[in-house]
Design an enzyme around this catalytic site. Structure first.
Site, PDB file in Angstrom:
ATOM      1  N   GLU A  80       0.839  -1.200   0.000  1.00 16.65           N
ATOM      2  CA  GLU A  80       0.000   0.000   0.000  1.00 16.65           C
ATOM      3  C   GLU A  80       0.873   1.249   0.000  1.00 16.65           C
ATOM      4  O   GLU A  80       0.393   2.360   0.223  1.00 16.65           O
ATOM      5  CB  GLU A  80      -0.952   0.020   1.186  1.00 16.65           C
ATOM      6  CG  GLU A  80      -0.334   0.028   2.555  1.00 16.65           C
ATOM      7  CD  GLU A  80      -1.394   0.047   3.646  1.00 16.65           C
ATOM      8  OE1 GLU A  80      -1.612   1.125   4.226  1.00 16.65           O
ATOM      9  OE2 GLU A  80      -2.012  -0.992   3.908  1.00 16.65           O
ATOM     10  N   CYS A 112      -3.087  -4.529   4.060  1.00 21.88           N
ATOM     11  CA  CYS A 112      -1.974  -5.357   4.560  1.00 21.88           C
ATOM     12  C   CYS A 112      -1.956  -6.788   4.033  1.00 21.88           C
ATOM     13  O   CYS A 112      -1.073  -7.554   4.421  1.00 21.88           O
ATOM     14  CB  CYS A 112      -2.013  -5.385   6.089  1.00 21.88           C
ATOM     15  SG  CYS A 112      -1.760  -3.772   6.849  1.00 21.88           S
ATOM     16  N   THR A 153       3.725   2.111  15.381  1.00 23.62           N
ATOM     17  CA  THR A 153       3.787   0.777  14.779  1.00 23.62           C
ATOM     18  C   THR A 153       4.130   0.762  13.293  1.00 23.62           C
ATOM     19  O   THR A 153       4.784  -0.176  12.818  1.00 23.62           O
ATOM     20  CB  THR A 153       2.443   0.042  14.957  1.00 23.62           C
ATOM     21  OG1 THR A 153       1.389   0.847  14.403  1.00 23.62           O
ATOM     22  CG2 THR A 153       2.160  -0.224  16.429  1.00 23.62           C
ATOM     23  N   THR A 201     -11.245  -0.840  14.472  1.00 25.94           N
ATOM     24  CA  THR A 201     -10.390  -1.699  13.646  1.00 25.94           C
ATOM     25  C   THR A 201     -10.168  -3.075  14.275  1.00 25.94           C
ATOM     26  O   THR A 201      -9.642  -3.963  13.616  1.00 25.94           O
ATOM     27  CB  THR A 201      -9.013  -1.049  13.414  1.00 25.94           C
ATOM     28  OG1 THR A 201      -8.348  -0.897  14.672  1.00 25.94           O
ATOM     29  CG2 THR A 201      -9.165   0.321  12.768  1.00 25.94           C
ATOM     30  N   HIS A 234      -1.608 -12.051  10.922  1.00 27.88           N
ATOM     31  CA  HIS A 234      -1.237 -10.653  10.695  1.00 27.88           C
ATOM     32  C   HIS A 234      -1.061  -9.971  12.041  1.00 27.88           C
ATOM     33  O   HIS A 234      -1.757 -10.288  13.009  1.00 27.88           O
ATOM     34  CB  HIS A 234      -2.304  -9.934   9.863  1.00 27.88           C
ATOM     35  CG  HIS A 234      -1.963  -8.484   9.649  1.00 27.88           C
ATOM     36  ND1 HIS A 234      -0.787  -8.098   9.048  1.00 27.88           N
ATOM     37  CD2 HIS A 234      -2.618  -7.343   9.986  1.00 27.88           C
ATOM     38  CE1 HIS A 234      -0.734  -6.778   9.004  1.00 27.88           C
ATOM     39  NE2 HIS A 234      -1.815  -6.299   9.575  1.00 27.88           N
ATOM     40  N   LYS A 239      -0.526  -7.069  20.491  1.00 25.64           N
ATOM     41  CA  LYS A 239      -1.735  -7.377  21.258  1.00 25.64           C
ATOM     42  C   LYS A 239      -2.755  -8.127  20.407  1.00 25.64           C
ATOM     43  O   LYS A 239      -3.313  -9.147  20.829  1.00 25.64           O
ATOM     44  CB  LYS A 239      -2.347  -6.085  21.784  1.00 25.64           C
ATOM     45  CG  LYS A 239      -3.589  -6.275  22.624  1.00 25.64           C
ATOM     46  CD  LYS A 239      -4.110  -4.931  23.127  1.00 25.64           C
ATOM     47  CE  LYS A 239      -5.357  -5.095  23.981  1.00 25.64           C
ATOM     48  NZ  LYS A 239      -5.853  -3.787  24.477  1.00 25.64           N
ATOM     49  N   ARG A 243      -3.962 -12.106  20.946  1.00 26.16           N
ATOM     50  CA  ARG A 243      -5.373 -12.389  21.220  1.00 26.16           C
ATOM     51  C   ARG A 243      -5.931 -13.359  20.189  1.00 26.16           C
ATOM     52  O   ARG A 243      -6.654 -14.300  20.537  1.00 26.16           O
ATOM     53  CB  ARG A 243      -6.186 -11.091  21.220  1.00 26.16           C
ATOM     54  CG  ARG A 243      -7.675 -11.319  21.472  1.00 26.16           C
ATOM     55  CD  ARG A 243      -8.456 -10.028  21.451  1.00 26.16           C
ATOM     56  NE  ARG A 243      -9.888 -10.289  21.353  1.00 26.16           N
ATOM     57  CZ  ARG A 243     -10.810  -9.356  21.166  1.00 26.16           C
ATOM     58  NH1 ARG A 243     -10.453  -8.081  21.061  1.00 26.16           N
ATOM     59  NH2 ARG A 243     -12.087  -9.678  21.065  1.00 26.16           N
ATOM     60  N   SER A 296      -7.077  -4.453   5.767  1.00 26.99           N
ATOM     61  CA  SER A 296      -8.225  -3.592   6.032  1.00 26.99           C
ATOM     62  C   SER A 296      -9.023  -3.383   4.766  1.00 26.99           C
ATOM     63  O   SER A 296      -8.496  -3.395   3.661  1.00 26.99           O
ATOM     64  CB  SER A 296      -7.743  -2.246   6.577  1.00 26.99           C
ATOM     65  OG  SER A 296      -7.150  -2.396   7.837  1.00 26.99           O
TER      66      SER A 296
END
Length: 346
Positions: A80, A112, A153, A201, A234, A239, A243, A296
């Site tokens: 991107e 991504c 990030t 998101t 991804h 975090k 998860r 996304s």
């Protein structure tokens, strides 16, 4: 199905720490690091972009594949942050590695997951017999507006994969994708920085698609999480990755080698390809790998891979991902801002 014949990674050497960014904006660095599970990120220098990252990764992939670049019939670069709005990155890469002119090439874009979309397209061309080998690359020099959460990030890096059906090092079992129109992250033409939906998101976007693709892939392959030696997801931050992995039932032993974000940041289209390159560096013949990307907009691509005996022959033919990541030069926010073009000259 087709398999991976060669692979290579590339990440810029420059790094900036979370506390350096937090100092400029008056944020609490410990809160940022603990909340995102990110300590530092890679920074492209003024002479590095998606094309240079992709070319180096492709050359490493060729070194491991040990094939004639003239046998590559397709080159796809997913990103991107292509350096040109109108001018393909894929042709630059193809010319640099000596694959032109008897080939097809295209740039791909799906936030991504453009890199994994390129892998899927290349798999299809190989399986159909239209090409002997194809090259799929995921690479980015991602953007984050000054003061935005993305600054902590958004990083740079990528990996390249030569795909074919002979002399493979790992063979694809199957692929499955889960896609909807979910506008969680976007950037209009001409805008320098993307916009995002903050917490939106997460659950309605990332987790819905990653879980959807993962569960669909498990059902399609009639497998369970314990059937895999490695799991890769991804990683916009540490975090989300943790998860997703733990909620699906994967153990730290399965997912730890795929988690690179804490010390490299989110390389966007390069995130899953980079994670896979690190896993392949460590994998042994017979190991099974479970992979789910995310982009996304929104969608996820899932893959299963089984490593074969040739992996041991090629690992040391190019720098490993850990070797590449270990080369670090730390910069302060001023140098980072200059490299990223956040300072506009008169």
């Amino acid at each position: 199905m087709a398999g991976i014949v060669g692979y290579g990674a590339n990440v810029p050497s420059y790094r900036i720490k979370v506390e350096e960014i937090a100092k400029v904006w008056g944020d609490n660095p410990d809160s940022i690091s603990n909340g995102l599970i990110v300590n530092e990120k890679s920074v492209p220098s003024s002479d590095e972009d998606t094309a240079t990252i992709a070319v180096t990764a492709a050359r490493y992939a060729l070194a491991r594949a040990q094939i004639d670049p003239q046998d590559i019939g397709a080159v796809y670069v997913g990103s991107e942050s292509h350096p040109y709005a109108v001018k393909p990155t894929a042709t630059i890469v193809a010319e640099a590695i000596g694959a032109t002119p008897d080939m097809t090439a295209a740039d791909l874009e799906f936030a991504c997951k453009a890199g994994t979309a390129g892998i899927q397209a290349t798999m299809g061309l190989v399986d159909s017999g239209m090409i002997k080998y194809g090259l799929a690359i995921g690479a980015d020099t991602s953007q984050g507006a000054p003061g935005d959460a993305l600054e902590y990030t958004a990083s740079a890096g990528g990996a390249a994969y030569i795909i074919g059906d002979k002399n493979t090092i790992a063979d694809f079992g199957t692929t499955y994708s889960y896609t909807t129109d979910t506008p969680d992250f976007y950037r209009r033409e001409g805008q320098p920085y993307p916009s995002h939906g903050g917490r939106f998101t997460g659950d309605p976007a990332y987790f819905k698609h990653v879980f959807g693709a993962a569960k669909g892939l498990l059902e399609k392959t009639d497998t369970k999480v314990e059937d895999y030696d490695y799991a890769i997801f991804h990683q916009p931050n540490g975090k989300f990755y943790l998860r997703a992995a733990t909620k699906l039932g994967f153990t730290p032993e399965q997912y730890k080698d795929g988690l690179l974000t804490p010390n490299v940041g989110n390389t966007y289209s390069g995130a899953v390809p980079l994670a896979l390159s690190n896993v392949l560096d460590k994998a042994e013949p017979g190991d099974k790998i479970f992979i789910v990307s995310y982009g996304s907009g929104a969608g996820s691509d899932g893959f299963t891979l089984t490593v074969n005996d040739r992996i041991e022959e090629v690992k040391n033919l190019a720098p490993t991902t850990e070797e590449i990541l270990s080369k670090k030069i730390y910069v302060d926010y001023a140098v980072y801002a200059k490299f990223k073009g956040k300072l506009r000259m008169a």
